[in-house]
Design a protein around this motif. Sequence first.
Motif, PDB file in Angstrom:
ATOM      1  N   LEU A 151      32.533  80.487  55.376  1.00 49.63           N
ATOM      2  CA  LEU A 151      32.624  80.502  53.917  1.00 49.63           C
ATOM      3  C   LEU A 151      32.583  81.951  53.473  1.00 49.63           C
ATOM      4  O   LEU A 151      31.507  82.508  53.234  1.00 49.63           O
ATOM      5  CB  LEU A 151      31.456  79.731  53.306  1.00 49.63           C
ATOM      6  CG  LEU A 151      31.612  78.218  53.228  1.00 49.63           C
ATOM      7  CD1 LEU A 151      30.313  77.595  52.758  1.00 49.63           C
ATOM      8  CD2 LEU A 151      32.747  77.839  52.289  1.00 49.63           C
ATOM      9  N   ARG A 152      33.765  82.563  53.398  1.00 49.64           N
ATOM     10  CA  ARG A 152      33.800  83.955  52.959  1.00 49.64           C
ATOM     11  C   ARG A 152      35.075  84.138  52.184  1.00 49.64           C
ATOM     12  O   ARG A 152      36.118  83.639  52.571  1.00 49.64           O
ATOM     13  CB  ARG A 152      33.795  84.904  54.154  1.00 49.64           C
ATOM     14  CG  ARG A 152      32.413  85.370  54.548  1.00 49.64           C
ATOM     15  CD  ARG A 152      32.501  86.271  55.747  1.00 49.64           C
ATOM     16  NE  ARG A 152      33.385  87.409  55.526  1.00 49.64           N
ATOM     17  CZ  ARG A 152      33.905  88.156  56.494  1.00 49.64           C
ATOM     18  NH1 ARG A 152      33.663  87.858  57.744  1.00 49.64           N
ATOM     19  NH2 ARG A 152      34.677  89.181  56.215  1.00 49.64           N
ATOM     20  N   GLY A 153      34.961  84.869  51.105  1.00 49.07           N
ATOM     21  CA  GLY A 153      36.172  85.233  50.395  1.00 49.07           C
ATOM     22  C   GLY A 153      36.713  84.116  49.529  1.00 49.07           C
ATOM     23  O   GLY A 153      36.222  82.984  49.531  1.00 49.07           O
ATOM     24  N   LEU A 154      37.733  84.470  48.795  1.00 49.76           N
ATOM     25  CA  LEU A 154      38.274  83.587  47.777  1.00 49.76           C
ATOM     26  C   LEU A 154      39.180  82.518  48.368  1.00 49.76           C
ATOM     27  O   LEU A 154      39.502  81.530  47.709  1.00 49.76           O
ATOM     28  CB  LEU A 154      39.038  84.420  46.753  1.00 49.76           C
ATOM     29  CG  LEU A 154      38.147  85.403  45.990  1.00 49.76           C
ATOM     30  CD1 LEU A 154      38.988  86.420  45.247  1.00 49.76           C
ATOM     31  CD2 LEU A 154      37.255  84.648  45.023  1.00 49.76           C
ATOM     32  N   ILE A 203      39.058  93.473  55.923  1.00 53.85           N
ATOM     33  CA  ILE A 203      39.338  94.699  55.153  1.00 53.85           C
ATOM     34  C   ILE A 203      39.121  95.946  56.005  1.00 53.85           C
ATOM     35  O   ILE A 203      39.956  96.844  56.036  1.00 53.85           O
ATOM     36  CB  ILE A 203      38.445  94.760  53.884  1.00 53.85           C
ATOM     37  CG1 ILE A 203      38.699  93.551  52.971  1.00 53.85           C
ATOM     38  CG2 ILE A 203      38.688  96.056  53.127  1.00 53.85           C
ATOM     39  CD1 ILE A 203      37.807  93.514  51.719  1.00 53.85           C
ATOM     40  N   GLY A 204      37.994  95.996  56.707  1.00 56.36           N
ATOM     41  CA  GLY A 204      37.649  97.185  57.484  1.00 56.36           C
ATOM     42  C   GLY A 204      38.677  97.490  58.564  1.00 56.36           C
ATOM     43  O   GLY A 204      39.043  98.661  58.792  1.00 56.36           O
ATOM     44  N   ARG A 227      41.782  98.890  56.996  1.00 56.06           N
ATOM     45  CA  ARG A 227      41.593 100.306  56.663  1.00 56.06           C
ATOM     46  C   ARG A 227      41.764 101.181  57.914  1.00 56.06           C
ATOM     47  O   ARG A 227      42.494 102.171  57.909  1.00 56.06           O
ATOM     48  CB  ARG A 227      40.196 100.508  56.079  1.00 56.06           C
ATOM     49  CG  ARG A 227      39.865 101.961  55.766  1.00 56.06           C
ATOM     50  CD  ARG A 227      38.366 102.145  55.643  1.00 56.06           C
ATOM     51  NE  ARG A 227      37.717 101.615  56.853  1.00 56.06           N
ATOM     52  CZ  ARG A 227      36.431 101.350  56.970  1.00 56.06           C
ATOM     53  NH1 ARG A 227      35.635 101.545  55.952  1.00 56.06           N
ATOM     54  NH2 ARG A 227      35.928 100.887  58.105  1.00 56.06           N
ATOM     55  N   VAL A 280      43.837  95.470  50.918  1.00 58.19           N
ATOM     56  CA  VAL A 280      42.761  96.244  50.286  1.00 58.19           C
ATOM     57  C   VAL A 280      42.309  97.355  51.230  1.00 58.19           C
ATOM     58  O   VAL A 280      42.055  98.495  50.805  1.00 58.19           O
ATOM     59  CB  VAL A 280      41.576  95.316  49.906  1.00 58.19           C
ATOM     60  CG1 VAL A 280      40.352  96.129  49.494  1.00 58.19           C
ATOM     61  CG2 VAL A 280      41.995  94.375  48.780  1.00 58.19           C
ATOM     62  N   TYR A 298      44.768 100.164  50.953  1.00 56.14           N
ATOM     63  CA  TYR A 298      44.525 100.938  49.728  1.00 56.14           C
ATOM     64  C   TYR A 298      43.438 101.991  49.977  1.00 56.14           C
ATOM     65  O   TYR A 298      43.522 103.116  49.516  1.00 56.14           O
ATOM     66  CB  TYR A 298      44.057 100.003  48.607  1.00 56.14           C
ATOM     67  CG  TYR A 298      45.160  99.359  47.782  1.00 56.14           C
ATOM     68  CD1 TYR A 298      46.245  98.741  48.381  1.00 56.14           C
ATOM     69  CD2 TYR A 298      45.093  99.358  46.390  1.00 56.14           C
ATOM     70  CE1 TYR A 298      47.238  98.131  47.620  1.00 56.14           C
ATOM     71  CE2 TYR A 298      46.081  98.765  45.620  1.00 56.14           C
ATOM     72  CZ  TYR A 298      47.149  98.150  46.238  1.00 56.14           C
ATOM     73  OH  TYR A 298      48.125  97.556  45.479  1.00 56.14           O
ATOM     74  N   HIS A 299      42.396 101.567  50.683  1.00 55.16           N
ATOM     75  CA  HIS A 299      41.274 102.464  50.950  1.00 55.16           C
ATOM     76  C   HIS A 299      41.674 103.649  51.796  1.00 55.16           C
ATOM     77  O   HIS A 299      41.325 104.793  51.496  1.00 55.16           O
ATOM     78  CB  HIS A 299      40.170 101.699  51.688  1.00 55.16           C
ATOM     79  CG  HIS A 299      39.023 101.499  50.802  1.00 55.16           C
ATOM     80  ND1 HIS A 299      37.892 102.241  50.879  1.00 55.16           N
ATOM     81  CD2 HIS A 299      38.880 100.661  49.770  1.00 55.16           C
ATOM     82  CE1 HIS A 299      37.068 101.854  49.940  1.00 55.16           C
ATOM     83  NE2 HIS A 299      37.644 100.888  49.253  1.00 55.16           N
ATOM     84  N   ALA A 342      43.763 106.008  49.749  1.00 54.15           N
ATOM     85  CA  ALA A 342      42.967 106.784  48.789  1.00 54.15           C
ATOM     86  C   ALA A 342      42.271 107.945  49.488  1.00 54.15           C
ATOM     87  O   ALA A 342      42.259 109.075  48.981  1.00 54.15           O
ATOM     88  CB  ALA A 342      41.953 105.880  48.097  1.00 54.15           C
ATOM     89  N   LYS A 343      41.715 107.678  50.665  1.00 57.27           N
ATOM     90  CA  LYS A 343      40.986 108.732  51.393  1.00 57.27           C
ATOM     91  C   LYS A 343      41.919 109.865  51.815  1.00 57.27           C
ATOM     92  O   LYS A 343      41.508 111.020  51.884  1.00 57.27           O
ATOM     93  CB  LYS A 343      40.340 108.139  52.662  1.00 57.27           C
ATOM     94  CG  LYS A 343      39.118 107.271  52.394  1.00 57.27           C
ATOM     95  CD  LYS A 343      37.835 108.076  52.322  1.00 57.27           C
ATOM     96  CE  LYS A 343      36.662 107.149  51.991  1.00 57.27           C
ATOM     97  NZ  LYS A 343      35.483 107.823  51.469  1.00 57.27           N
ATOM     98  N   THR A 398      43.824  94.657  41.785  1.00 52.38           N
ATOM     99  CA  THR A 398      43.716  95.908  42.520  1.00 52.38           C
ATOM    100  C   THR A 398      44.394  96.987  41.689  1.00 52.38           C
ATOM    101  O   THR A 398      45.167  96.704  40.778  1.00 52.38           O
ATOM    102  CB  THR A 398      44.416  95.802  43.894  1.00 52.38           C
ATOM    103  OG1 THR A 398      45.755  95.367  43.696  1.00 52.38           O
ATOM    104  CG2 THR A 398      43.706  94.803  44.808  1.00 52.38           C
ATOM    105  N   VAL A 399      44.082  98.262  41.994  1.00 52.65           N
ATOM    106  CA  VAL A 399      44.703  99.382  41.285  1.00 52.65           C
ATOM    107  C   VAL A 399      45.559 100.138  42.291  1.00 52.65           C
ATOM    108  O   VAL A 399      45.011 100.769  43.180  1.00 52.65           O
ATOM    109  CB  VAL A 399      43.635 100.322  40.674  1.00 52.65           C
ATOM    110  CG1 VAL A 399      44.310 101.479  39.941  1.00 52.65           C
ATOM    111  CG2 VAL A 399      42.709  99.559  39.729  1.00 52.65           C
TER     112      VAL A 399
END
Lengths: 344, 344
Positions: free
Chosen positions: B78-81, B231-232, B235, B260, B263-264, B267-268, B291-292
Amino acid sequence: MSPSPTSGQNPKGPLTIAQIADLAGVSTATVSKVVNGRSDVGAATREQIEGLIRSHGYRRQRRPTKSAALIDVLFHELRGLYAIEILNGVQEVAREHRLGVVVSEMGGRHVPGHDWVEEVLARRPLGVISVFSGLETGQSDRLYSRDIPLVLLDPTGDPDPAAPSAGASNWNGGLAAARHLTGLGHRRIAVITGPDRMEAARARLDGFRSGLDMAGVPVDPALVRHGDFEIGTGRDLAFELLRLADPPTAIFACNDGTAVGVYHAAAKLGVRIPEDLSVVGFDDLPKAKWTVPPLTTVRQPLKEMGTAAARMIVSLAAGETLPQQRVELATELVVRDSTAPLRD
Amino acid sequence: MSPSPTSGQNPKGPLTIAQIADLAGVSTATVSKVVNGRSDVGAATREQIEGLIRSHGYRRQRRPTKSAALIDVLFHELRGLYAIEILNGVQEVAREHRLGVVVSEMGGRHVPGHDWVEEVLARRPLGVISVFSGLETGQSDRLYSRDIPLVLLDPTGDPDPAAPSAGASNWNGGLAAARHLTGLGHRRIAVITGPDRMEAARARLDGFRSGLDMAGVPVDPALVRHGDFEIGTGRDLAFELLRLADPPTAIFACNDGTAVGVYHAAAKLGVRIPEDLSVVGFDDLPKAKWTVPPLTTVRQPLKEMGTAAARMIVSLAAGETLPQQRVELATELVVRDSTAPLRD
């Protein structure tokens, strides 16, 4: 009700509600309230009933059918990671006690329909956890009448002030947010609140106001905006704030979703986070550390809140007295990259 | 098994499994497989059994106890949408049929424990939906032996190839992502995949490869990275890709979480989306548009997948034959602001 066979005697072994009522000279409804953890019973009566339970023990009345190995969890709506975190906490206790977790949602309404109550009565779960939603008094009374305990999690509206509840220390969280921002030198600090009818949202705002006040920072009414925990509303209100003649240098968003909305408004207006604007959220949902930049936010232990509520159900169903009517779990400020000292 | 009272006769009214087995001259296990929608029965036998059901009707065997008004939904975790969306779909059917939805999760394991199967057998739900997880054949056989139907949603591993399932058209989604990016002029297009053991992830990658191939764009093995929908990981793999001597100008992330992560990393490294890098995700979870910049992604209709699986359970429990063993719902590319034409 037929007279108890133990009437007038001093019965051996655990007592039923009828026997306790008999010995205490009160109605079974009053005893039911005490064993179901409700607070709307006078102190003296409560003490007398608890004394009887302490010395004799208590066993649930024989039910028409045994309760099922289920816990019912009722959500206002199934949206976002908030519900998932709480469910994970409930699951932990459910696994331990080999219970199934029945999940219902009310499609955004805050009071469940008639059907839902009937279905719960037919299912006969060990108990009901109502999350961010409120049963009307008539509805919770129907549960109590079948000896099905109810625990509220983040109650909203006017659900049943007498029912046991679990939640986070929201006021302290609001205070911590304000202190963090004033400590960084900010003075023009805005807040986007949650729904006014929700206790948790009010407590966050009150804590925030007190934090500003204790730091000697006046609360500018133009910087207080009333939101609803939705991303879109957060964005719209942040737009308004950032376009003020004298805009804020920091915003306390009263949940993480609102903070995501603030990020959006800032991006559209070319306002950099944290260089031009510091943002603090509230929740610390798993996504918070994955925003760009990672969000400084007040962590509320949602999973632990779910665990606490489920443990309360298990205790009440076992006929135990709750050590406390309201379990409040600590919040904690998690500092990441969305806040920075005020620039000169 | 005692001989059926109708043995040799032509019984009136709906038949039980025992009566059908009798008339068809096959085992009750074989009939049970057909009525529970499994595919591992020879075509001729299946036709014969379905013919008997068509002409006589079918009624479930008398069970030791009636099945409860419950549907069991078993999640890998049970994780996330993702889980929330599917649950909302199941709830819709559950409300319509006044069923409770019991949610279990396996804490990240892909095969449920022994306890879980025992609890389900004790609960006697109308049926079980297994999401992104697989029951071992022995476990699903135990459900069938009690006439509890099973439907798989996004199966992973080697769960039970014979069970009915619901899912999205993942291959077409991968194809659409590739076409969108090649249509924008991109040629250096990377992909970060999902877990290899998951059918949905493999289908997305295969569709993507075919899309590049059809556009005459070679697949550079250096630009194919094996992820896990986290996500990790997204990235970390995006970091590697963006630091290549000849980095990609576009990345297809095989789920929104991976996007996502991209995106990270961007950005870095100061890589701008979409100016320097186009990104396409997969899922279209509610967060994708927040998200942006808002994420271009392949929408899979998770809620409708939950609805479809629940309807299959209701049909099977009513003794109906499924019109199709595998329900596949269409995916759709949703173009937002994370993709742009290749710059010269």
